[in-house]
Design a protein around this motif. Sequence first.
Motif, PDB file in Angstrom:
ATOM      1  N   ASP A 473       0.610  -7.769  -1.642  1.00 46.63           N
ATOM      2  CA  ASP A 473      -0.484  -8.609  -1.119  1.00 46.63           C
ATOM      3  C   ASP A 473      -1.588  -7.742  -0.528  1.00 46.63           C
ATOM      4  N   LEU A 474      -1.169  -6.704   0.185  1.00 46.04           N
ATOM      5  CA  LEU A 474      -2.152  -5.833   0.824  1.00 46.04           C
ATOM      6  C   LEU A 474      -2.936  -5.060  -0.242  1.00 46.04           C
ATOM      7  N   VAL A 475      -2.219  -4.544  -1.232  1.00 46.81           N
ATOM      8  CA  VAL A 475      -2.890  -3.798  -2.304  1.00 46.81           C
ATOM      9  C   VAL A 475      -3.932  -4.699  -2.975  1.00 46.81           C
ATOM     10  N   GLU A 476      -3.516  -5.918  -3.257  1.00 45.92           N
ATOM     11  CA  GLU A 476      -4.389  -6.887  -3.914  1.00 45.92           C
ATOM     12  C   GLU A 476      -5.610  -7.191  -3.026  1.00 45.92           C
ATOM     13  N   ALA A 477      -5.338  -7.424  -1.751  1.00 47.16           N
ATOM     14  CA  ALA A 477      -6.429  -7.763  -0.821  1.00 47.16           C
ATOM     15  C   ALA A 477      -7.405  -6.600  -0.695  1.00 47.16           C
ATOM     16  N   LEU A 478      -6.886  -5.385  -0.651  1.00 49.48           N
ATOM     17  CA  LEU A 478      -7.776  -4.221  -0.533  1.00 49.48           C
ATOM     18  C   LEU A 478      -8.606  -4.071  -1.804  1.00 49.48           C
ATOM     19  N   ARG A 479      -7.955  -4.308  -2.939  1.00 53.10           N
ATOM     20  CA  ARG A 479      -8.681  -4.180  -4.202  1.00 53.10           C
ATOM     21  C   ARG A 479      -9.841  -5.183  -4.267  1.00 53.10           C
ATOM     22  N   ASN A 480      -9.584  -6.395  -3.769  1.00 52.45           N
ATOM     23  CA  ASN A 480     -10.616  -7.439  -3.859  1.00 52.45           C
ATOM     24  C   ASN A 480     -11.614  -7.421  -2.715  1.00 52.45           C
ATOM     25  N   SER A 481     -11.393  -6.519  -1.737  1.00 58.24           N
ATOM     26  CA  SER A 481     -12.134  -6.655  -0.485  1.00 58.24           C
ATOM     27  C   SER A 481     -13.558  -6.110  -0.535  1.00 58.24           C
ATOM     28  N   GLY A 482     -13.811  -5.147  -1.367  1.00 57.93           N
ATOM     29  CA  GLY A 482     -15.126  -4.491  -1.334  1.00 57.93           C
ATOM     30  C   GLY A 482     -15.234  -3.459  -0.229  1.00 57.93           C
ATOM     31  N   ALA A 483     -14.175  -3.303   0.573  1.00 58.05           N
ATOM     32  CA  ALA A 483     -14.229  -2.350   1.686  1.00 58.05           C
ATOM     33  C   ALA A 483     -13.956  -0.931   1.203  1.00 58.05           C
ATOM     34  N   VAL A 484     -14.504   0.034   1.946  1.00 57.63           N
ATOM     35  CA  VAL A 484     -14.086   1.428   1.785  1.00 57.63           C
ATOM     36  C   VAL A 484     -12.723   1.541   2.468  1.00 57.63           C
ATOM     37  N   VAL A 485     -11.769   2.200   1.812  1.00 61.58           N
ATOM     38  CA  VAL A 485     -10.389   2.199   2.305  1.00 61.58           C
ATOM     39  C   VAL A 485      -9.874   3.630   2.422  1.00 61.58           C
ATOM     40  N   LEU A 486      -9.266   3.931   3.559  1.00 61.97           N
ATOM     41  CA  LEU A 486      -8.613   5.237   3.735  1.00 61.97           C
ATOM     42  C   LEU A 486      -7.112   5.036   3.884  1.00 61.97           C
ATOM     43  N   LEU A 487      -6.350   5.707   3.014  1.00 58.47           N
ATOM     44  CA  LEU A 487      -4.889   5.702   3.089  1.00 58.47           C
ATOM     45  C   LEU A 487      -4.425   7.120   3.372  1.00 58.47           C
ATOM     46  N   GLY A 488      -3.135   7.255   3.743  1.00 59.93           N
ATOM     47  CA  GLY A 488      -2.573   8.570   3.945  1.00 59.93           C
ATOM     48  C   GLY A 488      -2.865   9.121   5.315  1.00 59.93           C
ATOM     49  N   PRO A 489      -2.126  10.127   5.768  1.00 59.23           N
ATOM     50  CA  PRO A 489      -0.959  10.692   5.122  1.00 59.23           C
ATOM     51  C   PRO A 489       0.264   9.772   5.241  1.00 59.23           C
ATOM     52  N   ARG A 490       1.187   9.935   4.366  1.00 56.35           N
ATOM     53  CA  ARG A 490       2.480   9.241   4.326  1.00 56.35           C
ATOM     54  C   ARG A 490       2.376   7.773   3.934  1.00 56.35           C
ATOM     55  N   SER A 491       1.178   7.228   3.734  1.00 58.33           N
ATOM     56  CA  SER A 491       1.074   5.807   3.394  1.00 58.33           C
ATOM     57  C   SER A 491       1.779   5.552   2.060  1.00 58.33           C
ATOM     58  N   GLY A 492       2.519   4.461   1.996  1.00 63.33           N
ATOM     59  CA  GLY A 492       3.174   4.055   0.752  1.00 63.33           C
ATOM     60  C   GLY A 492       4.287   4.975   0.302  1.00 63.33           C
ATOM     61  N   LEU A 512      -4.642   2.020  -6.273  1.00 57.92           N
ATOM     62  CA  LEU A 512      -5.964   2.161  -5.644  1.00 57.92           C
ATOM     63  C   LEU A 512      -6.482   3.597  -5.750  1.00 57.92           C
ATOM     64  N   VAL A 513      -5.622   4.547  -5.458  1.00 62.31           N
ATOM     65  CA  VAL A 513      -6.019   5.957  -5.585  1.00 62.31           C
ATOM     66  C   VAL A 513      -5.054   6.608  -6.569  1.00 62.31           C
ATOM     67  N   ASP A 514      -5.613   7.235  -7.602  1.00 62.96           N
ATOM     68  CA  ASP A 514      -4.788   7.748  -8.692  1.00 62.96           C
ATOM     69  C   ASP A 514      -4.252   9.153  -8.353  1.00 62.96           C
ATOM     70  N   LEU A 515      -3.178   9.172  -7.582  1.00 65.56           N
ATOM     71  CA  LEU A 515      -2.533  10.456  -7.279  1.00 65.56           C
ATOM     72  C   LEU A 515      -1.061  10.227  -6.975  1.00 65.56           C
ATOM     73  N   LYS A 516      -0.290  11.305  -7.069  1.00 61.28           N
ATOM     74  CA  LYS A 516       1.119  11.272  -6.657  1.00 61.28           C
ATOM     75  C   LYS A 516       1.340  12.411  -5.677  1.00 61.28           C
ATOM     76  N   ILE A 517       2.175  12.178  -4.682  1.00 63.00           N
ATOM     77  CA  ILE A 517       2.506  13.242  -3.733  1.00 63.00           C
ATOM     78  C   ILE A 517       3.790  13.911  -4.212  1.00 63.00           C
ATOM     79  N   ARG A 518       3.715  15.238  -4.457  1.00 66.47           N
ATOM     80  CA  ARG A 518       4.902  15.925  -4.979  1.00 66.47           C
ATOM     81  C   ARG A 518       5.646  16.694  -3.895  1.00 66.47           C
ATOM     82  N   ARG A 519       4.968  17.050  -2.820  1.00 64.27           N
ATOM     83  CA  ARG A 519       5.599  17.825  -1.753  1.00 64.27           C
ATOM     84  C   ARG A 519       4.929  17.490  -0.430  1.00 64.27           C
TER      85      ARG A 519
END
Length: 654
Positions: A473-492, A512-519
Amino acid sequence: MTRQRLGVCYYPEHWPEWRWTQDAARMKEIGLGLVRIGEFAWSRLEPSPGAYAFEWLSRAIDVLHGAGLDVVLGAPTATAPKWLVDRMPDMIPLDAQGRPRKFGSRRHYCFSHEGYARECDRIVTRLAEAFGTHPGVVAWQTDNEYGCHDTVESYSPAARDAFRHWCAQKYGSIDALNAAWGNVFWSMELRGFDEIEPPNLTVTEANPSHRLDFQRFSSDQVAAFNRRQTEIIRRHAPGRAILHNFMGSFTAFDHYKVSQDLDAAAWDSYPLGFLERSPRSNAFKARYMRVGDPDYQAFHHDLYRACGRGRWWVMEQQPGPVNWAPWNPAPAQGAVRLWTHEAFACGAETVSFFRWRQAPFAQEQMHEALLLPDSQPNEAFHVVASVARELETLDAHVATARAPVALVFDYESDWAWTIQPQGRDFSYFELVLDIYRALRRAGLSIDIAPPTAEGVRDRRLVLAPGLFCANDDLVEALRNSGAVVLLGPRSGSRTPDFHIPANLPPGAFQELVDLKIRRVESLRPGATIAMKDEKLGAFEKWREFALIGEDAAVALETADGEAALTQSGRFFYLSGWPDETLADHIVRRLCQMAGIGTMLLPRDIRVRDNGDLRYVFNYGDVAADISAIADGRSPLLGESLLSPCGVAVFKNAT
Ligand code: GAL
């Protein structure tokens, strides 16, 4: 429109009855409007089982009401009397070491003990029947400071049995629980719910999924305990507000959930005590020892405003030195006034002081009050009187405007990273507070929000550092929100069951952000990871190594060539714990993108916009020129050269 009010905590049972009338008259005289009473008085309300003695309370309420004061009546359930404990010895909670927490102070009950809960139902029902419709009783407080003195978790047999039941309800089958907890690891598999134990006294750390569920369970027990009281009070006291007084830096239960059963949230604000207890440096503590951390109070005001869905109070405000911090300095001249105005700036309906008269006996002799033990005024008495006059001249009404900036705060995330910090000083609470500080240094007024679609609705900037689990729900709401969004560190970086997500961290936030955390790595105090452009600051405590996807770009790089900030359109992921310089840089950069104006403030100046008022506070020890901040608005209070501990209030030109 509701007026802003001042109140005080009063204990009529501590004083001879002849004093009450004088006390009430003086309270009224200095501009107090509200008095909280009763929350620890069980032994006087029911001196022996079933022998109720409410006459004195009735007279006390009448005296206060007769003097024109409104009463907040507290349920006395934080202080079960001795006869009750002796009748029901297993109501006592057991601490994590399995030791009983004995009678002789307060909060000596286990939230899971059904027998004690029934006793609470009984006394609360009697009180609510007696005073529910009294015209002088305008509000109720459930219990007192749930969890104070580390009392949310209990490891008693009652808690163990209730936890087994909770797990059975949640999982349905023991196989599902074994899978969710990953119990195949170290042969922890269970054959039935009756084999579940609380996660204490294990040889080495208990399973994090087990611990997280125990924390969720313990939190639910607080909510259920509170709900029983609110249901009774609501039945007998129609139209009265029901509140609870929460605490500072306290996260052991989900305050959003408990608040759902309240009409307004409240918290107990002790700025100097909290600072002395905090993990801040000695230099920081020395600098602010008499005025408090410039951001800490406002952070809690904003948090509890979110809990109360817009409605909140300060139920207890520090008036002078307290008795419970490692050191207990006196407030600077002006500090108590500043705290009071700042609470109102953040939308408080009431600021109530703890307490009316200093107690010459028992545990809190060293805690100041508005009056000395001999009833002479102490400093805060005069402060309250002058703030009351200022509120009159300001014609002050409660306002809570929705801010364009939302900082997400989530209780489960605090539990998760307390269970699995990975670095000794990784604290979710401190991480979110550090981001909050940067927002405040930029002059912003902030809403704190739960991690829900409603929390992030209609924002221009949303920040969700450290949010352990991404929900759809949060991912969806952020995607539809039009807001600038900051995630991390450790989010998700974990699933609700406390597993690493199948697609790697940040889990569903990868949409939302196309990356993976490997370490990830945690950093000892003093170790930092500089940005490529060193003047932009560094990571401390924590940093991550990202694999950047095709739809993302590196927006900021570390000196050792890793992504520090990764961007996909208006979504950003921060790969570490930013120091002050870096946090300031990122906040200003995101605000610019979101079209939110920021300010360059003198170091100890803080600003709060609310409705058509702009408040300015000086937490420093030198006067500061704030004419630029006034921005053409006309002053209602204070001057443009703002003295130490000064407060200025400006009105919009409109
Ligand atoms: C609060 C509590 C009060 C009093 C006060 C002292 O935690 O609710 O009853 O103990 O602290 O500062």
